[in-house]
Write an enzyme that holds these catalytic residues in place. Structure first.
Site, PDB file in Angstrom:
ATOM      1  N   THR A 233      27.851 -19.815   2.635  1.00  0.00           N
ATOM      2  CA  THR A 233      28.803 -20.400   1.685  1.00  0.00           C
ATOM      3  C   THR A 233      29.109 -21.840   2.065  1.00  0.00           C
ATOM      4  O   THR A 233      30.140 -22.381   1.679  1.00  0.00           O
ATOM      5  CB  THR A 233      30.113 -19.585   1.645  1.00  0.00           C
ATOM      6  OG1 THR A 233      30.660 -19.507   2.962  1.00  0.00           O
ATOM      7  CG2 THR A 233      29.879 -18.180   1.106  1.00  0.00           C
ATOM      8  N   SER A 234      28.206 -22.477   2.823  1.00  0.00           N
ATOM      9  CA  SER A 234      28.454 -23.843   3.281  1.00  0.00           C
ATOM     10  C   SER A 234      27.730 -24.852   2.394  1.00  0.00           C
ATOM     11  O   SER A 234      28.269 -25.294   1.381  1.00  0.00           O
ATOM     12  CB  SER A 234      28.060 -23.993   4.752  1.00  0.00           C
ATOM     13  OG  SER A 234      26.704 -23.650   4.959  1.00  0.00           O
ATOM     14  N   ARG A 235      26.513 -25.209   2.745  1.00  0.00           N
ATOM     15  CA  ARG A 235      25.674 -26.085   1.937  1.00  0.00           C
ATOM     16  C   ARG A 235      24.278 -25.495   1.888  1.00  0.00           C
ATOM     17  O   ARG A 235      23.772 -24.946   2.872  1.00  0.00           O
ATOM     18  CB  ARG A 235      25.633 -27.508   2.495  1.00  0.00           C
ATOM     19  CG  ARG A 235      26.897 -28.316   2.236  1.00  0.00           C
ATOM     20  CD  ARG A 235      27.038 -28.649   0.748  1.00  0.00           C
ATOM     21  NE  ARG A 235      28.191 -29.499   0.463  1.00  0.00           N
ATOM     22  CZ  ARG A 235      29.379 -29.047   0.080  1.00  0.00           C
ATOM     23  NH1 ARG A 235      29.553 -27.720  -0.039  1.00  0.00           N
ATOM     24  NH2 ARG A 235      30.362 -29.868  -0.192  1.00  0.00           N
ATOM     25  N   ASP A 259      26.066 -18.444  -1.780  1.00  0.00           N
ATOM     26  CA  ASP A 259      26.912 -19.084  -2.777  1.00  0.00           C
ATOM     27  C   ASP A 259      26.432 -20.501  -3.048  1.00  0.00           C
ATOM     28  O   ASP A 259      26.945 -21.177  -3.934  1.00  0.00           O
ATOM     29  CB  ASP A 259      28.371 -19.112  -2.302  1.00  0.00           C
ATOM     30  CG  ASP A 259      29.328 -19.626  -3.375  1.00  0.00           C
ATOM     31  OD1 ASP A 259      29.251 -19.142  -4.520  1.00  0.00           O
ATOM     32  OD2 ASP A 259      30.136 -20.533  -3.074  1.00  0.00           O
ATOM     33  N   GLU A 264      20.247 -26.583  -5.859  1.00  0.00           N
ATOM     34  CA  GLU A 264      21.208 -26.161  -6.871  1.00  0.00           C
ATOM     35  C   GLU A 264      21.590 -27.265  -7.850  1.00  0.00           C
ATOM     36  O   GLU A 264      22.043 -26.984  -8.962  1.00  0.00           O
ATOM     37  CB  GLU A 264      22.482 -25.629  -6.210  1.00  0.00           C
ATOM     38  CG  GLU A 264      23.336 -26.669  -5.516  1.00  0.00           C
ATOM     39  CD  GLU A 264      24.615 -26.070  -4.948  1.00  0.00           C
ATOM     40  OE1 GLU A 264      25.683 -26.524  -5.353  1.00  0.00           O
ATOM     41  OE2 GLU A 264      24.541 -25.149  -4.105  1.00  0.00           O
ATOM     42  N   HIS A 296      28.015 -21.159  -6.508  1.00  0.00           N
ATOM     43  CA  HIS A 296      28.885 -22.105  -5.798  1.00  0.00           C
ATOM     44  C   HIS A 296      30.338 -21.953  -6.270  1.00  0.00           C
ATOM     45  O   HIS A 296      30.989 -22.919  -6.669  1.00  0.00           O
ATOM     46  CB  HIS A 296      28.409 -23.550  -6.006  1.00  0.00           C
ATOM     47  CG  HIS A 296      28.808 -24.482  -4.898  1.00  0.00           C
ATOM     48  ND1 HIS A 296      27.997 -25.475  -4.427  1.00  0.00           N
ATOM     49  CD2 HIS A 296      29.949 -24.566  -4.169  1.00  0.00           C
ATOM     50  CE1 HIS A 296      28.609 -26.139  -3.465  1.00  0.00           C
ATOM     51  NE2 HIS A 296      29.794 -25.604  -3.291  1.00  0.00           N
ATOM     52  N   PHE A 299      34.857 -21.884  -3.631  1.00  0.00           N
ATOM     53  CA  PHE A 299      36.061 -22.716  -3.657  1.00  0.00           C
ATOM     54  C   PHE A 299      36.945 -22.427  -4.861  1.00  0.00           C
ATOM     55  O   PHE A 299      38.094 -22.901  -4.923  1.00  0.00           O
ATOM     56  CB  PHE A 299      35.656 -24.197  -3.721  1.00  0.00           C
ATOM     57  CG  PHE A 299      35.173 -24.616  -5.088  1.00  0.00           C
ATOM     58  CD1 PHE A 299      36.019 -25.275  -5.970  1.00  0.00           C
ATOM     59  CD2 PHE A 299      33.884 -24.322  -5.524  1.00  0.00           C
ATOM     60  CE1 PHE A 299      35.587 -25.651  -7.239  1.00  0.00           C
ATOM     61  CE2 PHE A 299      33.447 -24.685  -6.787  1.00  0.00           C
ATOM     62  CZ  PHE A 299      34.304 -25.350  -7.649  1.00  0.00           C
TER      63      PHE A 299
END
Length: 337
Positions: A233-235, A259, A264, A296, A299
């Site tokens: 879920t970072s980059r 994610d 992307e 993504h 957040f």
């Protein structure tokens, strides 16, 4: 009054940014397209651009922004890997970001992905809707007692550790700058290779830097336990996406939650249901039953969106009054943590 050109905007972005700008301190101009060399022309008399994770801020685009009169780039995210910071410094363009908005949002999404893959609730949901209430193929395992490897123990990694400690997990961690005193729960920092070899589940919470690009590659996967679960879920580019395919086919990776995805920018945050997925690696990944991908959205909570909008407006206000944003990003931060 600062005039702000806001790129990559959806209806929800406008809602939260307008709320944060309720006193009309700034003139906000919204553009749906991503920022790129081709869309710089949309800027008229604005001095600030507000951008998101997939906007392009390479040297060429930054030079065009400078010519258009831009003085500040306000990122409405924590990461800044899409900005050529050296070029921005050379051109005299300030860069600001949102260093922390809601670590709980991303950490909770991470654990939600783990539990979904462990108990196969995504598959069960689809089965029940089709009238199939069989349990065949849905056998899971207990999260309690498992070894969790956390790569990156910043604010999100720390919250994730706290949540997973509550499940009764053994916590291992790797970070370039270990900080055990500030960890809210017991955790053992280990070398990266030991984390790979000892973890039942590995979760990534590190920034994308030259050092972390493809940190999870074929060699890293080979060093992991058979059947390991991997969550990112970072980059996206922290993981070599192509290396995942063979690992999934051989069952080296027993569960994969993404994610984010390294390519992307071409289609995330968009509805492409009418034209299909053109990325061959992504299209192959979603065919595996033990792969869970979200667009993504880690957040994406009301609390996080409010914090992002308010911090973004505060950065712009501070720059307008003092010439410096509250949360500046500098070339020194390129190395990450």
């Amino acid at each position: 009054m600062a005039q702000v050109a806001i790129y990559s905007t959806k209806a929800y972005d406008q809602e939260f940014l307008d709320n944060a700008n309720a006193n009309n301190a700034h003139g906000l101009i919204y553009f749906e397209p991503r920022l790129s060399i081709d869309t710089v022309r949309l800027i008229t008399d604005q001095k600030t651009v507000c951008v998101f994770v997939n906007d392009e801020l390479d040297a060429e685009t930054l030079s065009a922004l400078k010519q258009a009169g831009i003085e500040l780039i306000a990122l409405r995210c924590a990461g800044f890997n899409n900005v050529d910071l050296k070029a921005a410094a050379r051109l005299g363009i300030a860069v600001a970001h949102v260093p922390s908005y809601s670590p709980h949002a991303v950490a909770e999404h991470t654990v939600a992905m783990m539990l979904t893959l462990i108990r196969k609730t995504h598959r069960a949901y689809n089965r029940v809707r089709e009238g199939n209430l069989s349990l065949e193929g849905l056998l899971g395992f207990n999260l309690h007692g498992k070894s969790i490897g956390i790569i990156g123990t910043g604010s999100i990694g720390r919250v994730g550790a706290e949540i997973l400690h509550g499940f009764g997990c053994e916590l291992l961690a790797y970070d370039r700058y270990p900080d055990p005193e500030n960890m809210p729960v017991p955790i053992r920092y280990v070398p990266l290779q030991e984390l790979f070899a000892s973890s039942d589940i590995i979760t990534l919470h590190c920034p994308l830097t030259p050092e972390t690009h493809h940190l999870i590659n074929r060699n890293a996967i080979d060093a992991m336990k058979p059947g390991v679960m991997l969550i990112n879920t970072s980059r996206g580019a922290v993981v070599d996406s192509a290396a995942l395919i063979q690992a999934l086919k051989s069952d080296k990776i027993g569960g994969l939650g993404l994610d984010v995805y390294e390519e992307e920018a071409d289609f995330f945050f968009e509805d492409i249901s009418n034209r299909g997925i053109q990325d061959d690696v992504f299209a192959r990944l979603i065919t595996f039953p033990n792969v869970l991908i979200t667009g993504h959205q880690g957040f994406f909570t009301s609390e996080a969106m409010t914090a992002i909008a308010e911090t973004t407006m505060a950065n712009i206000s501070a720059f307008e009054t003092t010439g410096k944003p509250l949360h500046a990003v500098t070339v020194k931060q390129l190395a990450g943590s």
